[in-house]
Scaffold this motif. Structure first.
Motif, mmCIF file in Angstrom:
data_model
loop_
_atom_site.group_PDB
_atom_site.id
_atom_site.type_symbol
_atom_site.label_atom_id
_atom_site.label_comp_id
_atom_site.label_asym_id
_atom_site.label_seq_id
_atom_site.Cartn_x
_atom_site.Cartn_y
_atom_site.Cartn_z
ATOM 1 N N TYR A 238 -3.158 8.378 2.069
ATOM 2 C CA TYR A 238 -3.216 7.601 3.306
ATOM 3 C C TYR A 238 -1.920 6.812 3.485
ATOM 4 O O TYR A 238 -1.441 6.632 4.607
ATOM 5 C CB TYR A 238 -4.412 6.653 3.289
ATOM 6 C CG TYR A 238 -4.718 6.115 4.667
ATOM 7 C CD1 TYR A 238 -5.465 6.862 5.575
ATOM 8 C CD2 TYR A 238 -4.199 4.893 5.076
ATOM 9 C CE1 TYR A 238 -5.694 6.401 6.856
ATOM 10 C CE2 TYR A 238 -4.437 4.420 6.356
ATOM 11 C CZ TYR A 238 -5.188 5.178 7.247
ATOM 12 O OH TYR A 238 -5.409 4.731 8.516
ATOM 13 N N LYS A 239 -1.327 6.384 2.380
ATOM 14 C CA LYS A 239 -0.067 5.643 2.470
ATOM 15 C C LYS A 239 1.017 6.509 3.107
ATOM 16 O O LYS A 239 1.791 6.045 3.945
ATOM 17 C CB LYS A 239 0.374 5.190 1.075
ATOM 18 C CG LYS A 239 -0.506 4.106 0.493
ATOM 19 C CD LYS A 239 -0.063 3.695 -0.889
ATOM 20 C CE LYS A 239 -0.958 2.559 -1.388
ATOM 21 N NZ LYS A 239 -0.620 2.142 -2.743
ATOM 22 N N ILE A 243 3.434 5.960 6.599
ATOM 23 C CA ILE A 243 4.901 6.115 6.680
ATOM 24 C C ILE A 243 5.237 7.243 7.661
ATOM 25 O O ILE A 243 6.166 7.138 8.467
ATOM 26 C CB ILE A 243 5.481 6.413 5.284
ATOM 27 C CG1 ILE A 243 5.194 5.237 4.364
ATOM 28 C CG2 ILE A 243 6.971 6.699 5.363
ATOM 29 C CD1 ILE A 243 5.515 5.492 2.916
ATOM 30 N N GLU A 548 -1.423 -6.763 8.460
ATOM 31 C CA GLU A 548 -2.773 -6.279 8.175
ATOM 32 C C GLU A 548 -3.719 -6.526 9.344
ATOM 33 O O GLU A 548 -4.591 -5.718 9.633
ATOM 34 C CB GLU A 548 -3.283 -6.898 6.878
ATOM 35 C CG GLU A 548 -2.736 -6.108 5.689
ATOM 36 C CD GLU A 548 -2.913 -6.810 4.371
ATOM 37 O OE1 GLU A 548 -3.851 -7.597 4.261
ATOM 38 O OE2 GLU A 548 -2.125 -6.558 3.450
ATOM 39 N N MET B 29 8.640 0.367 6.194
ATOM 40 C CA MET B 29 7.275 0.913 6.213
ATOM 41 C C MET B 29 6.822 1.293 4.800
ATOM 42 O O MET B 29 5.659 1.121 4.458
ATOM 43 C CB MET B 29 7.182 2.133 7.137
ATOM 44 C CG MET B 29 7.343 1.803 8.602
ATOM 45 S SD MET B 29 6.518 0.272 9.099
ATOM 46 C CE MET B 29 4.834 0.575 8.601
ATOM 47 N N LEU B 30 7.769 1.796 4.020
ATOM 48 C CA LEU B 30 7.433 2.142 2.638
ATOM 49 C C LEU B 30 6.976 0.894 1.881
ATOM 50 O O LEU B 30 5.935 0.896 1.204
ATOM 51 C CB LEU B 30 8.660 2.751 1.943
ATOM 52 C CG LEU B 30 8.463 3.201 0.490
ATOM 53 C CD1 LEU B 30 7.478 4.355 0.428
ATOM 54 C CD2 LEU B 30 9.782 3.613 -0.139
ATOM 55 N N TYR B 31 7.731 -0.193 2.048
ATOM 56 C CA TYR B 31 7.381 -1.441 1.370
ATOM 57 C C TYR B 31 6.007 -1.929 1.815
ATOM 58 O O TYR B 31 5.147 -2.264 1.000
ATOM 59 C CB TYR B 31 8.457 -2.499 1.677
ATOM 60 C CG TYR B 31 8.116 -3.868 1.129
ATOM 61 C CD1 TYR B 31 8.305 -4.166 -0.226
ATOM 62 C CD2 TYR B 31 7.572 -4.850 1.953
ATOM 63 C CE1 TYR B 31 7.966 -5.413 -0.735
ATOM 64 C CE2 TYR B 31 7.227 -6.108 1.445
ATOM 65 C CZ TYR B 31 7.433 -6.371 0.100
ATOM 66 O OH TYR B 31 7.089 -7.591 -0.403
ATOM 67 N N ARG B 32 5.777 -1.960 3.141
ATOM 68 C CA ARG B 32 4.500 -2.445 3.671
ATOM 69 C C ARG B 32 3.340 -1.583 3.162
ATOM 70 O O ARG B 32 2.274 -2.083 2.799
ATOM 71 C CB ARG B 32 4.505 -2.407 5.202
ATOM 72 C CG ARG B 32 5.114 -3.578 5.899
ATOM 73 C CD ARG B 32 4.553 -4.928 5.539
ATOM 74 N NE ARG B 32 3.131 -4.958 5.250
ATOM 75 C CZ ARG B 32 2.577 -5.690 4.318
ATOM 76 N NH1 ARG B 32 3.309 -6.471 3.570
ATOM 77 N NH2 ARG B 32 1.293 -5.670 4.127
ATOM 78 N N THR B 33 3.589 -0.289 3.141
ATOM 79 C CA THR B 33 2.522 0.633 2.761
ATOM 80 C C THR B 33 2.164 0.484 1.282
ATOM 81 O O THR B 33 0.992 0.470 0.914
ATOM 82 C CB THR B 33 2.960 2.074 3.049
ATOM 83 O OG1 THR B 33 3.375 2.134 4.407
ATOM 84 C CG2 THR B 33 1.833 3.047 2.843
ATOM 85 N N LEU B 34 3.203 0.340 0.461
ATOM 86 C CA LEU B 34 2.942 0.196 -0.972
ATOM 87 C C LEU B 34 2.207 -1.110 -1.275
ATOM 88 O O LEU B 34 1.512 -1.224 -2.280
ATOM 89 C CB LEU B 34 4.258 0.254 -1.764
ATOM 90 C CG LEU B 34 4.939 1.627 -1.742
ATOM 91 C CD1 LEU B 34 6.294 1.565 -2.434
ATOM 92 C CD2 LEU B 34 4.051 2.691 -2.390
ATOM 93 N N ARG B 35 2.351 -2.086 -0.401
ATOM 94 C CA ARG B 35 1.695 -3.380 -0.630
ATOM 95 C C ARG B 35 0.242 -3.405 -0.140
ATOM 96 O O ARG B 35 -0.462 -4.377 -0.396
ATOM 97 C CB ARG B 35 2.464 -4.492 0.092
ATOM 98 C CG ARG B 35 3.907 -4.634 -0.341
ATOM 99 C CD ARG B 35 4.096 -5.714 -1.354
ATOM 100 N NE ARG B 35 3.637 -6.997 -0.850
ATOM 101 C CZ ARG B 35 3.620 -8.121 -1.551
ATOM 102 N NH1 ARG B 35 4.004 -8.081 -2.802
ATOM 103 N NH2 ARG B 35 3.224 -9.249 -1.015
ATOM 104 N N LEU B 36 -0.154 -2.363 0.596
ATOM 105 C CA LEU B 36 -1.531 -2.375 1.113
ATOM 106 C C LEU B 36 -2.531 -2.332 -0.043
ATOM 107 O O LEU B 36 -2.289 -1.688 -1.068
ATOM 108 C CB LEU B 36 -1.762 -1.194 2.060
ATOM 109 C CG LEU B 36 -1.174 -1.379 3.467
ATOM 110 C CD1 LEU B 36 -1.313 -0.095 4.267
ATOM 111 C CD2 LEU B 36 -1.850 -2.526 4.202
ATOM 112 N N LYS B 37 -3.667 -2.994 0.171
ATOM 113 C CA LYS B 37 -4.638 -3.115 -0.920
ATOM 114 C C LYS B 37 -5.363 -1.787 -1.156
ATOM 115 O O LYS B 37 -5.622 -1.048 -0.220
ATOM 116 C CB LYS B 37 -5.674 -4.203 -0.581
ATOM 117 C CG LYS B 37 -5.060 -5.577 -0.449
ATOM 118 C CD LYS B 37 -6.119 -6.562 0.027
ATOM 119 C CE LYS B 37 -5.496 -7.870 0.405
ATOM 120 N NZ LYS B 37 -5.608 -8.195 1.815
ATOM 121 N N MET B 41 -7.124 0.869 1.482
ATOM 122 C CA MET B 41 -6.697 2.271 1.578
ATOM 123 C C MET B 41 -7.906 3.206 1.468
ATOM 124 O O MET B 41 -8.041 4.157 2.233
ATOM 125 C CB MET B 41 -5.729 2.608 0.448
ATOM 126 C CG MET B 41 -4.329 2.082 0.622
ATOM 127 S SD MET B 41 -3.417 2.958 1.892
ATOM 128 C CE MET B 41 -3.545 1.792 3.198
#
Lengths: 773, 67
Positions: A238-239, A243, A548, B29-37, B41
């Motif tokens: 999903y990540k 992106i 978020e 976006m990579l940074y934000r995505t990796l930080r998602l809980k 997810m």
């Protein structure tokens, strides 16, 4: 916190309607495609009638496939998946019905007007202005229905498929409206507000992003919903999908100029188009791999489940096409591939492989669920898959070979690069004829497969009861603060947006400003980045919270997506609109058409001549050797629509004026094979019978004047007199060569137009030849 | 205003500006995505699997058939 239970019945009737419409119109669009492919091999199949010529039917084929097949399929997929992802019935049955029937009326109108020669003369934007307005209105209906449904949703999180749908809705609206801005001259005709190079830039900003946001992003949303459902496992990452979304919507919009490489388009735009196209490789392949890896552990289903077969092949074709697109955007590769069948092969790998197969997979998935009955025949579906796959491979391989062959022949030189190896264009055309025939076989097989699907689905639903899905949802009356949607104020007044806006503003000042503003811009940009970094370090949680909460807030999310897609267009289009006016043109300037030539040009556009002939001699040695001096930006600065073209089935016509006598053009249009043995161009006998529409000229010239073309003010009588004088001169010349034709016939106007192509006035000395100061 | 960008030679800098622009988007976006809980997810990626219950006959279609 209080909660209550609610049963929701989805509106699946609209899904069924769009699905059936897609299958029927898809068959029509493909049938027309096979016919026009045959016409390229057998000119007799133009039937000597205006309605069925290649130039008029090719736009019908492309519009049918894009707006009817994919459009209807997209609406079916969006409506089915959105209702389930947000756990809400579509907001309005009335709007859903209006959307469906309005869209079908638009398609029917296109199917009637295009063969009649009513066209705006721009690819995928041919439909006339009343239909344009209808498209915009129905799109608004779609948007209202969609966003209203989101507002009533019972699932607060927005799945990534919904993001792709949001990007589709807002971006297509923006592209469509800007590229169709026109001033009507009558009920069936208009001139666009952009001309020449501006028109070219706006057209391919639209054309390329129609591919991106009509044929790609909604189908990606469909992929992210239906592929996990079919494989019965969540999306691989999903990540990666997050992106994929943001990078794709930001980058795609910049790539439009790659359709105009090596042309008179300013070089900085060509370079931006090429660079951003290359950078599209990353998000496209990220999405493709994410789709394929979703099938992990489900590969065994490939052997038995036609749905998985179609999806796996469709996603693979997405990967192939999105590899090939950036490759063709490299200027040196484009010099070979552009104006050739290679582009046709590329487009069909995507349209047949990605769009067509994803559509088929989705339909096979939906039928048992929408009618609560198993598919009539898995074997027929498998046969459809193999026929379609072999058809695509034959088609694409034939077009690759044809395009590269013709490109190599047209670009081949001898005597140290000073002479063309194949000076006769027809030599190159006749070399690729077997490949053009193989394309018919491939396309025919694909069509047969599609018809098998139609039969299979018909047998599946015959006698079955249509069913709607239902779901029980728990509605919470009190939503925690952190899960509430963002308001407009919080969306925009927060650190990430403020610092991004400041940075962009100062960067623009740095790029576009004068000597003093450059320094201000550079310092401001650096300060914005530094302060943002410090703020992020100390108040990082506020940045995270904002992002978020954005994910559960449809309206702010939509506004920010619009900003992301609008930036590329604004940066590319505004400088062109401001600066590329006739007043600032250097080197050469177009001479406005006489009234008769203008009438002839409108006939040229109506017959769809641009589908086979370009009017753009590229800045490439073989082009200059073959067609004459390269085209300058100013030489088409008044042209509405621009006619630079995208495919050369016949030679370029930018400097055909004065190359041959009037009698040559007369005989060539009457029967091209009298002049050019082996030509596949249709005959145009009706041009000798139909009268030129002189009565429409006063309104047309009035609109041209209004849009800035330097015509002197003329009365209707003066226009008529000018037309008569020029037409009489042409007919007298023809008569001297034994050709008797009345001066009011369309062929005379067309000859007048063709004979002035390449005329210009010199404004300044050639910039390139000036010594450096 | 646009004279520098249109007339002057920007060839050398455009590819770099384009790259930096795109890279900053990718990396952000990579940074934000990796930080998602992780639980967030999982919730999002499972949204397509909140199944409908048994389908019901389309009341309008069936009504039409019985007319």
């Amino acid at each position: 916190m209080s909660a209550r239970s609610l049963t929701i019945e989805y509106n699946d009737k609209i899904v069924r309607q769009f699905m059936i419409a897609s299958i029927i119109w898809g068959a029509v669009g493909m049938l027309v495609g096979v016919l026009i492919a045959l016409q390229l091999n057998f000119f007799q199949l133009n039937f000597n009638t205006s309605f069925l010529t290649f130039g008029r039917l090719r736009p019908l084929h492309t519009n049918a496939v894009v707006f009817a097949l994919v459009g209807n399929m997209m609406f079916a997929g969006v409506y089915y998946s959105t209702q389930r992802l947000v756990k809400a019935r579509l907001a309005s049955d009335f709007l859903s019905g209006l959307h469906f029937w309005g869209w079908q009326v638009i398609i029917l109108s296109a199917a009637i007007t295009l063969p009649l020669g009513f066209t705006r003369g721009k690819e995928y934007a041919e439909l006339i202005w009343p239909i344009n307005i209808a498209v915009a209105l129905i799109w608004v209906v779609f948007a209202v229905n969609f966003f209203w449904t989101l507002a009533r949703r019972h699932e607060r999180s927005l799945y990534v498929a919904i993001w792709f749908y949001i990007a589709t809705i807002i971006t297509v609206a923006m592209l469509y409206i800007v590229n169709h801005l026109s001033v009507p001259t009558g009920l069936f005709h208009s001139y666009g507000i952009f001309a020449g190079v501006q028109d070219g830039l706006v057209q391919w900003w639209y054309g390329h992003n129609a591919v991106a946001f009509f044929l790609t992003t909604p189908i990606l949303g469909i992929m992210y919903y239906f592929l996990p459902k079919a494989a019965n496992r969540p999306v691989y990452s999903y990540k990666l999908s997050v992106i994929h979304f943001w990078s794709l919507v930001f980058v795609y919009i910049w790539a439009g100029p790659h359709h105009l490489l090596n042309t008179a388009l300013p070089n900085w735009l060509q370079m931006l188009g090429m660079t951003f196209s290359l950078m599209l490789w990353a998000p496209s392949w990220g999405g493709m791999l994410n789709g394929l890896f979703t099938l992990r552990g489900a590969w065994s289903k490939l052997r038995t489940d036609p749905v998985i077969k179609f999806f796996a092949a469709g996603v693979t074709f997405y990967g192939m096409a999105t590899f090939e697109g950036p490759l063709l955007s490299i200027k040196s590769v484009n010099a070979l591939g552009h104006y050739s069948d290679w582009i046709i092969g590329h487009v069909h790998a995507a349209a047949l492989g990605w769009n067509g197969f994803m559509a088929a997979g989705m339909f096979y998935f939906l039928v048992p669920r929408l009618w609560n009955k198993p598919l009539y025949s898995q074997a027929l579906a498998n046969l459809h898959f193999w026929l379609g796959l072999v058809g695509i491979l034959l088609y694409v391989a034939a077009m690759w070979t044809s395009g590269i062959t013709q490109g190599l022949m047209l670009n081949s030189t001898t005597e140290g690069g000073t002479l063309l190896s194949y000076p006769n264009f027809l030599d190159t055309l006749n070399t690729i004829r077997p490949l053009m025939l193989l394309r018919v076989v491939g396309g025919g097989l694909y069509l047969v497969g599609w018809l098998l699907m139609a039969y299979n689905i018909y047998k599946s639903v015959k006698g079955a009861s249509a069913v709607n899905g239902t779901i029980e949802v728990v509605v919470e009356d009190d939503v925690p603060e952190e899960e509430r949607p963002l308001g407009a104020m919080v969306t925009l007044w927060n650190p990430p947006v403020i610092f991004s806006a400041l940075g962009t503003l100062f960067a623009c000042v740095w790029m576009f400003g004068g000597p003093f503003l450059q320094i201000v811009g550079a310092i401001g940009t650096a300060l914005s980045v530094m302060v943002a970094w410090v703020h992020f370090e100390s108040k990082g949680k506020r940045w995270a919270d904002w992002y978020e909460r954005l994910l559960v807030s449809a309206a702010p999310f939509t506004v920010l997506t619009l900003i992301a897609v609008a930036i590329g267009g604004l940066v590319q289009i505004i400088p062109g609109i401001v600066s590329h006016q006739a007043a600032s043109v250097e080197d050469r300037l177009q001479i406005p058409y006489t009234p008769l030539e203008l009438a002839g040009r409108d006939i040229y556009v109506a017959e769809g001549c641009y589908n086979c002939h370009s009017q753009m001699i590229r800045t490439l040695v073989p082009d200059v050797l073959r067609y004459g001096d390269y085209s300058r930006l100013g030489e088409s600065i008044y042209d509405r629509p621009f006619q630079w073209g995208s495919r050369r089935i016949g030679p370029d016509l930018a400097r055909v004026g004065g190359k041959y006598p009037d009698s040559w053009h007369y005989r060539h249009m009457e029967d091209p094979r009298q002049i050019s043995t082996g030509s596949n161009m249709p005959s145009y006998p009706w041009l000798n019978e139909n009268d030129t529409d002189v009565a429409a000229l006063p309104a047309k010239i009035r609109v041209q004047r209004m849009l800035g073309v330097p015509y002197a003010e003329m009365t209707s009588e003066e226009i008529q007199a000018a037309v008569d004088a020029q037409a009489t001169e042409i007919t007298a010349g023809l008569k001297a060569e034994g050709i008797y034709i009345a001066p009011d016939k369309q062929i005379i106007a067309l000859i007048a137009y063709l004979q002035q192509l390449g005329n210009y006035e010199t404004v300044t000395e050639n910039v390139a030849s000036r010594p450096n100061p | 205003m646009f004279r520098r960008i249109l007339i002057e030679d920007w060839t050398t800098i455009f590819t770099i500006v384009a790259f930096v622009t795109v890279a900053s988007i990718y990396l952000t976006m990579l940074y934000r995505t990796l930080r998602l809980k992780r639980n967030e997810m999982d919730h999002l990626s499972n949204l397509p699997f909140t199944e409908d219950s048994a389908a019901s006959i389309d009341s309008r279609s069936s009504a039409k058939r019985h007319e």
